[in-house]
Design a protein around this motif. Sequence first.
Motif, PDB file in Angstrom:
ATOM      1  N   GLN A  96      33.194  -8.033 -21.112  1.00 23.41           N
ATOM      2  CA  GLN A  96      34.189  -7.401 -20.255  1.00 23.41           C
ATOM      3  C   GLN A  96      34.746  -8.352 -19.191  1.00 23.41           C
ATOM      4  N   GLY A  97      34.512  -9.653 -19.387  1.00 23.88           N
ATOM      5  CA  GLY A  97      35.061 -10.633 -18.455  1.00 23.88           C
ATOM      6  C   GLY A  97      34.302 -10.767 -17.155  1.00 23.88           C
ATOM      7  N   VAL A  98      33.065 -10.272 -17.123  1.00 29.48           N
ATOM      8  CA  VAL A  98      32.270 -10.351 -15.898  1.00 29.48           C
ATOM      9  C   VAL A  98      31.813 -11.797 -15.686  1.00 29.48           C
ATOM     10  N   ALA A  99      32.047 -12.305 -14.488  1.00 33.38           N
ATOM     11  CA  ALA A  99      31.699 -13.684 -14.160  1.00 33.38           C
ATOM     12  C   ALA A  99      30.367 -13.734 -13.428  1.00 33.38           C
ATOM     13  N   THR A 100      29.548 -14.743 -13.773  1.00 32.90           N
ATOM     14  CA  THR A 100      28.259 -14.954 -13.121  1.00 32.90           C
ATOM     15  C   THR A 100      28.158 -16.409 -12.693  1.00 32.90           C
ATOM     16  N   LEU A 101      27.794 -16.621 -11.436  1.00 29.05           N
ATOM     17  CA  LEU A 101      27.594 -17.979 -10.945  1.00 29.05           C
ATOM     18  C   LEU A 101      26.254 -18.489 -11.468  1.00 29.05           C
ATOM     19  N   GLU A 102      26.296 -19.437 -12.392  1.00 23.75           N
ATOM     20  CA  GLU A 102      25.092 -19.936 -13.036  1.00 23.75           C
ATOM     21  C   GLU A 102      24.461 -21.100 -12.291  1.00 23.75           C
ATOM     22  N   GLU A 103      25.271 -21.947 -11.697  1.00 21.68           N
ATOM     23  CA  GLU A 103      24.733 -23.175 -11.123  1.00 21.68           C
ATOM     24  C   GLU A 103      25.719 -23.742 -10.115  1.00 21.68           C
ATOM     25  N   ALA A 104      25.159 -24.328  -9.053  1.00 17.34           N
ATOM     26  CA  ALA A 104      25.935 -25.168  -8.148  1.00 17.34           C
ATOM     27  C   ALA A 104      25.384 -26.579  -8.331  1.00 17.34           C
ATOM     28  N   LEU A 105      26.010 -27.348  -9.190  1.00 22.77           N
ATOM     29  CA  LEU A 105      25.496 -28.649  -9.604  1.00 22.77           C
ATOM     30  C   LEU A 105      25.736 -29.680  -8.511  1.00 22.77           C
ATOM     31  N   ASP A 106      24.650 -30.207  -7.940  1.00 24.66           N
ATOM     32  CA  ASP A 106      24.722 -31.177  -6.855  1.00 24.66           C
ATOM     33  C   ASP A 106      24.939 -32.577  -7.428  1.00 24.66           C
ATOM     34  N   LEU A 107      25.977 -33.263  -6.948  1.00 26.65           N
ATOM     35  CA  LEU A 107      26.296 -34.603  -7.432  1.00 26.65           C
ATOM     36  C   LEU A 107      25.777 -35.707  -6.529  1.00 26.65           C
ATOM     37  N   GLY A 108      25.023 -35.372  -5.521  1.00 32.70           N
ATOM     38  CA  GLY A 108      24.472 -36.392  -4.631  1.00 32.70           C
ATOM     39  C   GLY A 108      25.559 -37.032  -3.791  1.00 32.70           C
ATOM     40  N   ASP A 109      25.633 -38.374  -3.813  1.00 39.09           N
ATOM     41  CA  ASP A 109      26.596 -39.077  -2.979  1.00 39.09           C
ATOM     42  C   ASP A 109      27.887 -39.402  -3.719  1.00 39.09           C
ATOM     43  N   VAL A 110      28.116 -38.760  -4.850  1.00 37.30           N
ATOM     44  CA  VAL A 110      29.338 -38.989  -5.620  1.00 37.30           C
ATOM     45  C   VAL A 110      30.388 -37.956  -5.213  1.00 37.30           C
ATOM     46  N   TYR A 111      31.538 -38.423  -4.805  1.00 33.42           N
ATOM     47  CA  TYR A 111      32.643 -37.544  -4.454  1.00 33.42           C
ATOM     48  C   TYR A 111      33.450 -37.261  -5.721  1.00 33.42           C
ATOM     49  N   THR A 112      33.639 -35.989  -5.997  1.00 35.44           N
ATOM     50  CA  THR A 112      34.325 -35.606  -7.230  1.00 35.44           C
ATOM     51  C   THR A 112      35.823 -35.790  -7.092  1.00 35.44           C
TER      52      THR A 112
END
Length: 686
Positions: free
Chosen positions: A185-201
């Motif tokens: 039904q299109g329900v969204a779930t936050l699975e992960e907040a992936l930490d990249l350390g000192d790398v700026y995306t």
Amino acid sequence: MTLLGWIVFSLFAVAAVFFTYQLTRDILWNKKLKTFQKHVGESIVKRPILFWVKRSYGAVIAGMFMFATVVSGSFQTPEMLGDRVLLHAKSLSSAEELRELLNNQNEQYYWFRDLNSMTDAVPEASVGGADDQMDGSSQPDRDFIGTNNQVEGIEEADIVKTDGNMIYYAARYQNVIQILSIGDQGVATLEEALDLGDVYTDSMFLTDDYLIIIGYSYQSSPYLYDAAYDCVGWAYISYTGTVIVYDRDTLEIAYQLETDSSFYQYRLIDNALFLVSNKQTNQDELRPMFEEKEGETDPVTSYLDYSDIYYFDDVPVYGMTVFTGIDLDTFNVSSQAFLGYVNQIYADEDSIYTAFSYTDYTVYTEAEIGWIQKTQILKFDVNTEDATINYAGQVILDGSVDNQYWMDEYDGYLRVVTSSWNPIKNRLYVIKESETTDDMVIVGSITEGLGKPNERVYSVDFQGTTGYVVTFEQIDPRYWIDLSDPKNPKILKATERPGFSTYLHIWNDEGTQVVGFGFSADENGRVNGMEIIASNDDLGLEDSYVLSHQDLSGVWSYSYSEASYNPKAMMISPDHGIVAFPVMTYSYQEVSPYEYKSTYISQYLVFYIDFTKENPDDYISDPIVISHEASEYYFGIDRGVYISESGDNGFEMIYTLSVSGMVSYNLETRTVGQTVLFELPDWAKE
């Protein structure tokens, strides 16, 4: 020298030897004659100086031709790259040659470091890689609208990526990737907040198996003292470009590449990742560096060979541009570098074209009222099987290329639009590469009539044999260009209206329906607000929608959208009939004496486009407005994602994303769905 060179040189050498022999024999016989005349008491007859000049003339001329043949290099073996003769690009041979080139370019700027004092840090090595990847798990088959790419099948990086089942969001100025799954039904779930350390995306790509992060870290180097000028030079910031490849199933790092260059352009073609980066040339190590790490193995450092670094004599050097290809099947890396810079790139399945716009200070003309603006176009052949990229050719054009959409390739011809100042002049070039040399030849052009006086180019779009160019000063002329004959491009017609478009999207295969995004204006050229235009050029009909400012009495405010300068901020799909983009309104209000309140109002607007409507005023629907909570911080909506599924669990949703969270909208019920909050950055918690 070539065989021809040796033959010509040998003939001149034989001639020189013959004439020298004749001259020597004359001198010896003349001495014997003088001795005889003196012995018999006759008067000695002296030869006039002109006699000796004539006798030596042949030897001198032959010697001069020998010298000219050697010095000019006319008969030297031409430098080759693959099966192409290099007429423009030249490869380096050593660190000393590279330093000399850079010093010659930068000698007028006293703050540059003395490159002759630099030493190589490590011995030369080649670039290498490893293998293996994992398969992603199966997911429901869903429909979605992806990144607004310039060329179909050529994936461009962005801060949001989806496959219809997962959404990956890299909020700006944060080192975290928000990962959401889309369930029934299109329900969204936050699975992960992936930490990249000192790398700026900066951006990311998504494949069936991998999440690919393009980022960077940086450090400021200390100030440099220049003894020659007894002064302190500029400090400089050095960047470390980073590519991190995550396994989508485990979110473990499968591969990582760090360089001493800053990535700023990228394309994903099939399973080959191509990156363009800039390396500063005021560093101790001048060769591009690559540090690779696969899985848990130790990192391996390598450097690009000097022979893989090329330069051009007549193009200014503002740094070194590095072209890198990564095979995502094997993680093998290939690279080439050029002394110079890149402003824009265009890519298709077989080629990558780059544009470097610069001012030529060696040419000053009264007609142009100053120095000439030029653009160097480079072409690279790409092989997606092994992710290799190889230089193919170059051409220098008049004017500048300000946007990647100003370039396009069709049927082996590159079409490029340029614009220049003083006076403003717009041009269109059609270019064909040579099959044997690194020369690219202008085969057709439009140099007059593309824009009225003082009108610069604002947007360009190509589709097949049709091109559209928008220019603007007070009125928006849109030129419809016929490119069916590459050697004779023609302006078919021009339509005029107030305002201008910063982005054009050809809606149908025939190129007769066009959607534009830009700004409306009055007859005097004064901009009123953002605007969407839907033009049916086949019928001469159009519809427009102007985004008027909100009525905020007593409040100073203005609205803007990233889509006005970045097409990837737009969610656009002719197949779905949708155009959508974020709009941010900033307001500033005095709430009490000496107390002011600023507020950011973030909205996402969704429009339906339908050219089948009988009334052209109905081409563009009224917008669906999706709002995020107003804030005193900039939590603007960055992107929206369309995902739908048919069947019992069917849904049709739009997911809007900002630093603060995700808000979904149900297109079937026209109601707001979920709100999923993200953890705020530290600066927003204070």
